[in-house]
Design a protein around this motif. Structure first.
Motif, mmCIF file in Angstrom:
data_model
loop_
_atom_site.group_PDB
_atom_site.id
_atom_site.type_symbol
_atom_site.label_atom_id
_atom_site.label_comp_id
_atom_site.label_asym_id
_atom_site.label_seq_id
_atom_site.Cartn_x
_atom_site.Cartn_y
_atom_site.Cartn_z
ATOM 1 N N VAL A 129 9.534 36.861 37.467
ATOM 2 C CA VAL A 129 10.488 36.822 36.328
ATOM 3 C C VAL A 129 10.426 37.379 35.110
ATOM 4 O O VAL A 129 9.326 37.060 34.417
ATOM 5 N N ALA A 130 11.567 37.905 34.972
ATOM 6 C CA ALA A 130 11.333 38.529 33.032
ATOM 7 C C ALA A 130 12.332 38.308 32.519
ATOM 8 O O ALA A 130 13.139 38.360 33.432
ATOM 9 N N ALA A 131 12.522 37.881 32.335
ATOM 10 C CA ALA A 131 13.769 36.818 30.903
ATOM 11 C C ALA A 131 13.368 37.841 28.890
ATOM 12 O O ALA A 131 12.146 37.992 28.855
ATOM 13 N N ALA A 132 14.209 37.954 28.776
ATOM 14 C CA ALA A 132 14.703 38.109 26.855
ATOM 15 C C ALA A 132 15.838 37.314 26.692
ATOM 16 O O ALA A 132 16.622 37.301 26.785
ATOM 17 N N ARG A 133 15.224 37.286 25.384
ATOM 18 C CA ARG A 133 16.575 36.383 25.166
ATOM 19 C C ARG A 133 16.124 37.140 23.197
ATOM 20 O O ARG A 133 15.526 37.021 22.672
ATOM 21 N N LEU A 134 17.580 37.273 22.538
ATOM 22 C CA LEU A 134 17.227 37.881 20.619
ATOM 23 C C LEU A 134 18.908 37.065 20.524
ATOM 24 O O LEU A 134 19.645 36.658 21.068
ATOM 25 N N ASP A 135 18.498 36.330 19.040
ATOM 26 C CA ASP A 135 18.729 35.384 18.318
ATOM 27 C C ASP A 135 19.337 36.379 17.251
ATOM 28 O O ASP A 135 18.139 37.217 16.572
ATOM 29 N N HIS A 136 19.964 35.792 16.556
ATOM 30 C CA HIS A 136 21.030 36.202 15.477
ATOM 31 C C HIS A 136 21.027 34.678 13.985
ATOM 32 O O HIS A 136 22.118 34.393 14.653
ATOM 33 N N HIS A 137 20.394 34.567 13.259
ATOM 34 C CA HIS A 137 20.445 33.512 12.648
ATOM 35 C C HIS A 137 21.229 33.790 11.078
ATOM 36 O O HIS A 137 19.723 34.637 10.563
ATOM 37 N N SER A 138 21.772 33.242 10.913
ATOM 38 C CA SER A 138 22.204 33.694 9.322
ATOM 39 C C SER A 138 21.351 33.497 8.059
ATOM 40 O O SER A 138 20.719 34.123 7.142
ATOM 41 N N LEU A 139 20.254 32.614 7.959
ATOM 42 C CA LEU A 139 18.901 32.651 7.410
ATOM 43 C C LEU A 139 16.960 32.809 7.834
ATOM 44 O O LEU A 139 17.271 33.561 7.100
ATOM 45 N N PHE A 140 17.795 33.148 9.197
ATOM 46 C CA PHE A 140 16.072 34.245 9.575
ATOM 47 C C PHE A 140 16.497 35.030 10.165
ATOM 48 O O PHE A 140 15.025 35.813 10.486
ATOM 49 N N LYS A 141 17.351 35.268 10.016
ATOM 50 C CA LYS A 141 17.624 37.087 11.309
ATOM 51 C C LYS A 141 17.190 37.315 12.024
ATOM 52 O O LYS A 141 17.159 36.009 12.875
ATOM 53 N N ASN A 142 16.871 38.071 12.964
ATOM 54 C CA ASN A 142 16.475 38.202 14.143
ATOM 55 C C ASN A 142 15.099 38.257 14.628
ATOM 56 O O ASN A 142 14.319 37.805 13.963
ATOM 57 N N LYS A 169 9.886 36.397 28.194
ATOM 58 C CA LYS A 169 8.770 35.055 28.666
ATOM 59 C C LYS A 169 9.219 35.909 29.853
ATOM 60 O O LYS A 169 9.800 37.468 30.776
ATOM 61 N N LEU A 170 7.678 35.489 30.745
ATOM 62 C CA LEU A 170 6.964 36.673 31.744
ATOM 63 C C LEU A 170 6.503 35.481 32.699
ATOM 64 O O LEU A 170 6.064 34.355 32.596
ATOM 65 N N ALA A 171 6.986 35.469 33.962
ATOM 66 C CA ALA A 171 6.819 34.052 35.334
ATOM 67 C C ALA A 171 6.372 34.776 35.948
ATOM 68 O O ALA A 171 6.739 35.798 36.638
ATOM 69 N N LEU A 172 5.230 34.178 37.133
ATOM 70 C CA LEU A 172 5.215 34.637 38.678
ATOM 71 C C LEU A 172 5.483 33.023 38.429
ATOM 72 O O LEU A 172 4.152 32.319 38.836
ATOM 73 N N VAL A 173 5.993 33.494 40.568
ATOM 74 C CA VAL A 173 6.029 31.933 41.306
ATOM 75 C C VAL A 173 6.271 32.281 42.487
ATOM 76 O O VAL A 173 6.526 33.026 42.924
ATOM 77 N N LYS A 174 5.012 31.049 42.898
ATOM 78 C CA LYS A 174 4.831 31.060 44.727
ATOM 79 C C LYS A 174 5.260 30.272 45.745
ATOM 80 O O LYS A 174 5.285 28.497 44.861
ATOM 81 N N GLY A 175 5.755 30.305 46.307
ATOM 82 C CA GLY A 175 6.317 29.478 47.232
ATOM 83 C C GLY A 175 5.057 28.600 47.840
ATOM 84 O O GLY A 175 4.332 29.330 48.461
ATOM 85 N N VAL A 176 5.283 26.999 48.167
ATOM 86 C CA VAL A 176 4.076 26.698 48.683
ATOM 87 C C VAL A 176 5.275 25.157 49.562
ATOM 88 O O VAL A 176 6.266 25.432 48.866
ATOM 89 N N PRO A 177 4.358 25.145 50.338
ATOM 90 C CA PRO A 177 5.366 23.980 51.398
ATOM 91 C C PRO A 177 5.994 22.363 50.624
ATOM 92 O O PRO A 177 4.417 21.982 49.443
ATOM 93 N N GLY A 178 7.584 22.323 50.316
ATOM 94 C CA GLY A 178 7.792 21.406 49.494
ATOM 95 C C GLY A 178 8.355 21.523 47.843
ATOM 96 O O GLY A 178 8.805 20.832 46.922
ATOM 97 N N GLY A 179 7.924 23.051 47.494
ATOM 98 C CA GLY A 179 8.206 23.306 46.244
ATOM 99 C C GLY A 179 7.535 24.815 45.837
ATOM 100 O O GLY A 179 8.115 25.643 46.418
ATOM 101 N N SER A 180 7.644 24.609 44.523
ATOM 102 C CA SER A 180 6.403 26.273 43.315
ATOM 103 C C SER A 180 6.138 25.837 43.267
ATOM 104 O O SER A 180 5.980 25.167 42.271
ATOM 105 N N ILE A 181 4.838 26.485 42.766
ATOM 106 C CA ILE A 181 4.078 26.654 41.801
ATOM 107 C C ILE A 181 4.321 27.897 40.913
ATOM 108 O O ILE A 181 4.730 28.599 41.333
ATOM 109 N N ARG A 182 4.425 27.850 39.646
ATOM 110 C CA ARG A 182 4.551 28.632 38.151
ATOM 111 C C ARG A 182 4.028 28.844 37.656
ATOM 112 O O ARG A 182 3.059 28.076 36.191
ATOM 113 N N LEU A 183 3.584 30.183 37.243
ATOM 114 C CA LEU A 183 3.362 30.497 35.557
ATOM 115 C C LEU A 183 3.680 31.331 34.899
ATOM 116 O O LEU A 183 4.193 32.121 35.448
#
Length: 91
Positions: free
Chosen positions: A48-61, A66-80
């Motif tokens: 999983v790869a994600a990116a967010r870009l925000d603009h704040h009127s005081l703090f600017k851009n 975010k990067l993640a690796l998700v491994k399926g396991v019985p009954g759920g998953s493990i996420r790094l």
């Protein structure tokens, strides 16, 4: 692909009781967008790869990746996950 956007405008009127707005108007605007991509890999893994870009009127851009690796396991998953984010103070 997952995408999203947000907009927030704060225009408090405390008349100087809790903010410094007795003589000057306090106004803050924030807007931004996010995108996330997911790729299924062999061995019941997902990247999983994600990116967010925000603009704040005081703090600017502000860029937040975010990067993640998700491994399926019985009954759920493990996420790094690794990410970098910002939290602008609220009024």
């Amino acid at each position: 692909m997952i995408v999203g956007a947000s907009y927030q405008k704060d225009d408090p009127k405390t008349y100087g009781t809790s903010l410094a707005d007795a003589t000057e108007r306090v106004q803050v605007t924030q807007y931004g967008g996010a995108m996330q991509l997911e790729k299924t890999l062999p061995g019941d893994l997902k990247f999983v790869a994600a990116a967010r870009l925000d603009h704040h009127s005081l703090f600017k851009n502000m860029f937040s990746p975010k990067l993640a690796l998700v491994k399926g396991v019985p009954g759920g998953s493990i996420r790094l996950t690794w990410g970098k984010a910002f939290a602008a103070p609220i009024i």
